[in-house]
Design a protein around this motif. Structure first.
Motif, PDB file in Angstrom:
ATOM      1  N   ASN A  30       0.827  -1.206   0.000  1.00 54.74           N
ATOM      2  CA  ASN A  30       0.000   0.000   0.000  1.00 54.74           C
ATOM      3  C   ASN A  30       0.863   1.258   0.000  1.00 54.74           C
ATOM      4  OD1 ASN A  30      -2.539  -1.333   0.074  1.00 54.74           O
ATOM      5  ND2 ASN A  30      -2.273  -1.716   2.271  1.00 54.74           N
ATOM      6  N   THR A  31       0.217   2.385  -0.273  1.00 56.28           N
ATOM      7  CA  THR A  31       0.928   3.652  -0.261  1.00 56.28           C
ATOM      8  C   THR A  31       1.292   4.033   1.170  1.00 56.28           C
ATOM      9  OG1 THR A  31      -1.151   4.886  -0.132  1.00 56.28           O
ATOM     10  CG2 THR A  31      -0.250   4.491  -2.313  1.00 56.28           C
ATOM     11  N   ILE A  32       2.391   4.787   1.305  1.00 56.32           N
ATOM     12  CA  ILE A  32       2.773   5.241   2.631  1.00 56.32           C
ATOM     13  C   ILE A  32       1.903   6.422   3.039  1.00 56.32           C
ATOM     14  CG2 ILE A  32       5.161   4.536   2.188  1.00 56.32           C
ATOM     15  CD1 ILE A  32       5.775   7.631   2.219  1.00 56.32           C
ATOM     16  N   ASN A  33       1.795   6.636   4.327  1.00 49.18           N
ATOM     17  CA  ASN A  33       1.146   7.835   4.840  1.00 49.18           C
ATOM     18  C   ASN A  33       2.233   8.896   5.024  1.00 49.18           C
ATOM     19  OD1 ASN A  33      -0.029   9.904   6.331  1.00 49.18           O
ATOM     20  ND2 ASN A  33      -1.237   8.532   7.612  1.00 49.18           N
ATOM     21  N   PRO A  34       2.268   9.941   4.181  1.00 46.83           N
ATOM     22  CA  PRO A  34       3.361  10.915   4.236  1.00 46.83           C
ATOM     23  C   PRO A  34       3.299  11.837   5.444  1.00 46.83           C
ATOM     24  CG  PRO A  34       1.722  11.596   2.626  1.00 46.83           C
ATOM     25  CD  PRO A  34       1.302  10.234   3.108  1.00 46.83           C
ATOM     26  N   LEU A  35       2.293  11.639   6.309  1.00 50.00           N
ATOM     27  CA  LEU A  35       2.182  12.449   7.519  1.00 50.00           C
ATOM     28  C   LEU A  35       2.597  11.676   8.764  1.00 50.00           C
ATOM     29  CD1 LEU A  35      -1.234  14.184   6.753  1.00 50.00           C
ATOM     30  CD2 LEU A  35       1.073  14.985   6.214  1.00 50.00           C
ATOM     31  N   ARG A  36       3.161  10.476   8.573  1.00 53.87           N
ATOM     32  CA  ARG A  36       3.634   9.661   9.700  1.00 53.87           C
ATOM     33  C   ARG A  36       5.144   9.460   9.565  1.00 53.87           C
ATOM     34  NH1 ARG A  36      -0.033   7.400  12.952  1.00 53.87           N
ATOM     35  NH2 ARG A  36       1.505   5.865  13.656  1.00 53.87           N
ATOM     36  N   VAL A  37       5.877   9.849  10.575  1.00 54.84           N
ATOM     37  CA  VAL A  37       7.328   9.873  10.469  1.00 54.84           C
ATOM     38  C   VAL A  37       7.927   8.483  10.289  1.00 54.84           C
ATOM     39  CG1 VAL A  37       7.761   9.790  12.967  1.00 54.84           C
ATOM     40  CG2 VAL A  37       9.424  10.894  11.436  1.00 54.84           C
ATOM     41  N   GLU A  38       7.319   7.459  10.919  1.00 59.82           N
ATOM     42  CA  GLU A  38       7.894   6.127  10.767  1.00 59.82           C
ATOM     43  C   GLU A  38       7.751   5.614   9.337  1.00 59.82           C
ATOM     44  OE1 GLU A  38       3.891   5.382  12.946  1.00 59.82           O
ATOM     45  OE2 GLU A  38       5.365   6.992  12.699  1.00 59.82           O
ATOM     46  N   GLU A  39       6.664   6.005   8.671  1.00 62.63           N
ATOM     47  CA  GLU A  39       6.487   5.580   7.285  1.00 62.63           C
ATOM     48  C   GLU A  39       7.384   6.377   6.342  1.00 62.63           C
ATOM     49  OE1 GLU A  39       2.594   4.654   5.867  1.00 62.63           O
ATOM     50  OE2 GLU A  39       1.796   4.292   7.876  1.00 62.63           O
ATOM     51  N   LEU A  40       7.592   7.647   6.636  1.00 65.79           N
ATOM     52  CA  LEU A  40       8.542   8.442   5.855  1.00 65.79           C
ATOM     53  C   LEU A  40       9.957   7.895   6.002  1.00 65.79           C
ATOM     54  CD1 LEU A  40       7.410  12.141   6.445  1.00 65.79           C
ATOM     55  CD2 LEU A  40       7.478  10.946   4.252  1.00 65.79           C
ATOM     56  N   THR A  41      10.318   7.500   7.210  1.00 65.55           N
ATOM     57  CA  THR A  41      11.653   6.941   7.447  1.00 65.55           C
ATOM     58  C   THR A  41      11.848   5.665   6.641  1.00 65.55           C
ATOM     59  OG1 THR A  41      11.683   7.875   9.672  1.00 65.55           O
ATOM     60  CG2 THR A  41      13.227   6.085   9.218  1.00 65.55           C
ATOM     61  N   TYR A  42      10.842   4.792   6.678  1.00 69.68           N
ATOM     62  CA  TYR A  42      10.912   3.570   5.878  1.00 69.68           C
ATOM     63  C   TYR A  42      11.057   3.903   4.401  1.00 69.68           C
ATOM     64  CZ  TYR A  42       9.266  -0.354   3.125  1.00 69.68           C
ATOM     65  OH  TYR A  42       9.158  -1.326   2.167  1.00 69.68           O
ATOM     66  N   ALA A  43      10.287   4.889   3.933  1.00 68.30           N
ATOM     67  CA  ALA A  43      10.305   5.251   2.516  1.00 68.30           C
ATOM     68  C   ALA A  43      11.677   5.761   2.080  1.00 68.30           C
ATOM     69  CB  ALA A  43       9.239   6.308   2.238  1.00 68.30           C
ATOM     70  N   GLU A  44      12.332   6.542   2.933  1.00 65.54           N
ATOM     71  CA  GLU A  44      13.658   7.050   2.582  1.00 65.54           C
ATOM     72  C   GLU A  44      14.658   5.901   2.414  1.00 65.54           C
ATOM     73  OE1 GLU A  44      14.224  10.031   1.764  1.00 65.54           O
ATOM     74  OE2 GLU A  44      12.969  11.433   2.899  1.00 65.54           O
ATOM     75  N   ILE A  45      14.628   4.951   3.329  1.00 66.48           N
ATOM     76  CA  ILE A  45      15.560   3.817   3.270  1.00 66.48           C
ATOM     77  C   ILE A  45      15.256   2.940   2.070  1.00 66.48           C
ATOM     78  CG2 ILE A  45      16.320   1.730   4.478  1.00 66.48           C
ATOM     79  CD1 ILE A  45      15.737   3.281   7.118  1.00 66.48           C
ATOM     80  N   GLU A  46      13.977   2.634   1.867  1.00 65.83           N
ATOM     81  CA  GLU A  46      13.581   1.806   0.735  1.00 65.83           C
ATOM     82  C   GLU A  46      13.887   2.507  -0.582  1.00 65.83           C
ATOM     83  OE1 GLU A  46      11.815  -1.014  -1.862  1.00 65.83           O
ATOM     84  OE2 GLU A  46      12.796  -1.102   0.095  1.00 65.83           O
ATOM     85  N   GLY A  47      13.693   3.823  -0.614  1.00 68.34           N
ATOM     86  CA  GLY A  47      13.978   4.571  -1.839  1.00 68.34           C
ATOM     87  C   GLY A  47      15.428   4.479  -2.239  1.00 68.34           C
ATOM     88  N   ARG A  48      16.347   4.614  -1.274  1.00 66.56           N
ATOM     89  CA  ARG A  48      17.763   4.515  -1.607  1.00 66.56           C
ATOM     90  C   ARG A  48      18.142   3.102  -2.038  1.00 66.56           C
ATOM     91  NH1 ARG A  48      17.868   8.700   2.306  1.00 66.56           N
ATOM     92  NH2 ARG A  48      17.903   7.285   4.094  1.00 66.56           N
ATOM     93  N   ARG A  49      17.492   2.105  -1.439  1.00 67.03           N
ATOM     94  CA  ARG A  49      17.738   0.732  -1.891  1.00 67.03           C
ATOM     95  C   ARG A  49      17.365   0.582  -3.357  1.00 67.03           C
ATOM     96  NH1 ARG A  49      15.465  -3.879  -3.224  1.00 67.03           N
ATOM     97  NH2 ARG A  49      13.355  -2.984  -3.076  1.00 67.03           N
ATOM     98  N   GLN A  50      16.193   1.134  -3.719  1.00 66.83           N
ATOM     99  CA  GLN A  50      15.752   1.033  -5.106  1.00 66.83           C
ATOM    100  C   GLN A  50      16.649   1.808  -6.070  1.00 66.83           C
ATOM    101  OE1 GLN A  50      11.606   1.725  -5.921  1.00 66.83           O
ATOM    102  NE2 GLN A  50      10.915   0.577  -4.121  1.00 66.83           N
ATOM    103  N   VAL A  51      17.186   2.939  -5.611  1.00 61.13           N
ATOM    104  CA  VAL A  51      18.085   3.720  -6.475  1.00 61.13           C
ATOM    105  C   VAL A  51      19.218   2.845  -6.985  1.00 61.13           C
ATOM    106  CG1 VAL A  51      19.861   5.518  -6.431  1.00 61.13           C
ATOM    107  CG2 VAL A  51      17.571   6.010  -5.560  1.00 61.13           C
ATOM    108  N   PHE A  52      19.858   2.115  -6.087  1.00 65.99           N
ATOM    109  CA  PHE A  52      21.004   1.312  -6.497  1.00 65.99           C
ATOM    110  C   PHE A  52      20.583   0.045  -7.237  1.00 65.99           C
ATOM    111  CE2 PHE A  52      22.888   4.155  -3.438  1.00 65.99           C
ATOM    112  CZ  PHE A  52      24.091   4.476  -4.055  1.00 65.99           C
ATOM    113  N   LEU A  53      19.366  -0.432  -6.977  1.00 70.26           N
ATOM    114  CA  LEU A  53      18.831  -1.537  -7.764  1.00 70.26           C
ATOM    115  C   LEU A  53      18.645  -1.118  -9.217  1.00 70.26           C
ATOM    116  CD1 LEU A  53      17.459  -4.333  -8.084  1.00 70.26           C
ATOM    117  CD2 LEU A  53      15.313  -3.240  -7.381  1.00 70.26           C
ATOM    118  N   TYR A  54      18.014   0.031  -9.431  1.00 72.03           N
ATOM    119  CA  TYR A  54      17.795   0.505 -10.792  1.00 72.03           C
ATOM    120  C   TYR A  54      19.117   0.872 -11.464  1.00 72.03           C
ATOM    121  CZ  TYR A  54      12.707   0.531 -10.732  1.00 72.03           C
ATOM    122  OH  TYR A  54      11.375   0.145 -10.721  1.00 72.03           O
ATOM    123  N   ALA A  55      20.065   1.403 -10.705  1.00 71.41           N
ATOM    124  CA  ALA A  55      21.369   1.724 -11.283  1.00 71.41           C
ATOM    125  C   ALA A  55      22.051   0.464 -11.806  1.00 71.41           C
ATOM    126  CB  ALA A  55      22.248   2.410 -10.238  1.00 71.41           C
TER     127      ALA A  55
END
Length: 439
Positions: free
Chosen positions: A257-282
């Motif tokens: 599901n989509t993250i809730n951008p108003l909850r800090v724990e979900e934003l934190t998860y999204a930042e970590i997951e996003g960087r993981r995906q960056v290097f996957l796509y690279a």
């Protein structure tokens, strides 16, 4: 939840200003510069140490929403502040000519140049800027927000303002001031992305690769076992030779599901997951796409790219039919020809296009939050439905809305700071003098 009582304390009022702009992104810097040029005393607060918002903190890479496109021509439907910004960037070779793709066109820019140009514009206009500053609460009296409580390295203080422009992206001030809102559609927002840049790309090899071809490369990688959450791509050449900007990731919670951008724990998860995906796509790009063999990640946005959070309810709520029918409003303050760009559940981006060569307009009423008299909203948090926001949220449209908000704030100062009491014709007249396009 365990709680404690915080001791009461006196908070100093550090500034009394005509107009306070909260957030220095596309809408906020446009609003602040506009209001200051019209003679207002303007203060702007920004949580980062630079202006530009998504354009610079997420490294968006290109200005979207400027043009309506036909087979024969690319015509701007956003001018004014956006046009001036591009002209400034040209001084530093920080922008490229319009680039056609799919049924639209965009303008690539250099992120560092944009930070410099934004500083120049805000300084020259005389705006008082507070970087590294967050809005944490409001002081409200009846239906007016009299002040905003801020926090930064100096501690906690108050800025009092006659008119406030909420360009926070998330609609923080309007929400704290009592305006009703939705979070996306019943809590479902568009999926965010981590954006990044790669260097050492052989531009001569990739310049003719189409979006369909990129999608084919990603589909092949998926068949070979790479778990790619998205195969649609936004890959753009930048003004820096050999550097390419990539908007290819898609961040979801572990349950899909989509993250809730108003909850800090979900934003934190999204930042970590996003960087993981960056290097996957690279890795996938280096392995599958000609021209990327020696490419390396050189920059990742300092913030996850949030497409949607609060949708503040205003005096009018722009909807999907308004966008797709190219509706023209009498109280128009900005125009847009951007399609509905939906980053939803599947691995492809859904595009719903409006009539080529046409555009819709945004009414002033979408900038006025319900239940508040002296606050204007500008940026991706204006009053729209979930579907319509998929078009209005792009940077050029936000700049046009910001220019309108800055102008309206000036006019409201003559109407007991009530943003509903201004003359629409006078507002439109000032916007046209500022080279804004109103159709």
């Amino acid at each position: 939840m365990k709680t404690i009582m915080e001791p009461s304390r006196e908070i100093p009022v550090i500034i009394e200003t005509d107009v306070l702009v909260v957030g220095g992104g596309s809408a906020g810097m446009s609003a602040a510069v506009t209001a200051s040029r019209m003679g207002c005393n303007v203060t702007l607060i920004e949580k980062f140490g630079f202006l530009g918002g998504t354009l610079t903190s997420v490294t968006l890479g290109s200005f979207c929403g400027i043009f309506t496109v036909t087979d024969e021509a690319i015509k701007p439907v956003v001018k004014g502040f956006q046009e001036e910004l591009i002209e400034r960037l040209k001084r530093y070779e920080g922008v490229l000519p319009p680039h056609r793709w799919l049924k639209t066109a965009s303008v690539s820019y250099d992120i560092s140049c944009l930070k410099k140009v934004a500083d120049e514009l805000i300084t020259e206009s005389g705006v008082c800027v507070f970087y590294h500053t967050q809005a944490v609460s409001v002081v409200k009296e009846n239906k007016k927000v009299k002040g905003v409580i801020i926090e930064n390295k100096d501690g906690r203080s108050i800025i009092n303002a006659k008119v406030i422009i909420d360009a926070s992206g998330d609609g923080d001030i309007a929400a704290m001031g009592g305006a009703p809102y939705e979070i996306g559609s019943n809590g479902i927002t568009q999926f965010p992305s981590s954006m990044f840049r790669m260097a050492n790309v052989e531009i001569e090899k990739i310049v003719h690769i189409t979006r369909d071809e990129y999608q084919g490369y990603f589909q092949k990688a998926k068949k070979d076992g790479y778990s790619l959450p998205r195969v649609s791509s936004g890959i753009h050449i930048t003004p820096l030779y050999g550097v390419v900007h990539l908007n290819v990731t898609k961040i979801a919670r572990e349950d899909g599901n989509t993250i809730n951008p108003l909850r800090v724990e979900e934003l934190t998860y999204a930042e970590i997951e996003g960087r993981r995906q960056v290097f996957l796509y690279a890795e996938v790009l280096r392995k599958y796409v000609p021209g990327f063999e020696k490419a390396r990640v050189v920059d990742i946005g300092s913030h996850i790219g949030i497409r949607e959070a609060r949708l503040i309810k205003g005096d009018y709520i722009l909807n999907e039919k308004d966008v797709l029918s190219c509706r023209k409003f009498d109280d128009v303050i900005a125009c847009s020809a951007w399609p509905l760009e939906m980053h939803g559940e599947k691995d492809e981006t859904k595009w719903v296009w409006i009539e080529p060569g046409d555009f819709y307009t945004i009414p002033y009423r979408c900038l006025i939050p319900q239940n508040i008299e002296n606050v204007l909203i500008a940026g991706r948090n204006i009053s729209t439905t979930h579907e319509a926001q998929a078009s209005t949220r792009v940077s050029a449209v936000c700049m046009a809305v910001g220019q309108a908000a800055g102008t309206a704030a000036y006019l409201a100062l003559k109407c007991d700071n009530n943003v509903r009491d201004i003359s629409i014709k006078e507002l439109q007249g000032f916007l046209q003098k500022g080279n804004a396009f109103l159709g």
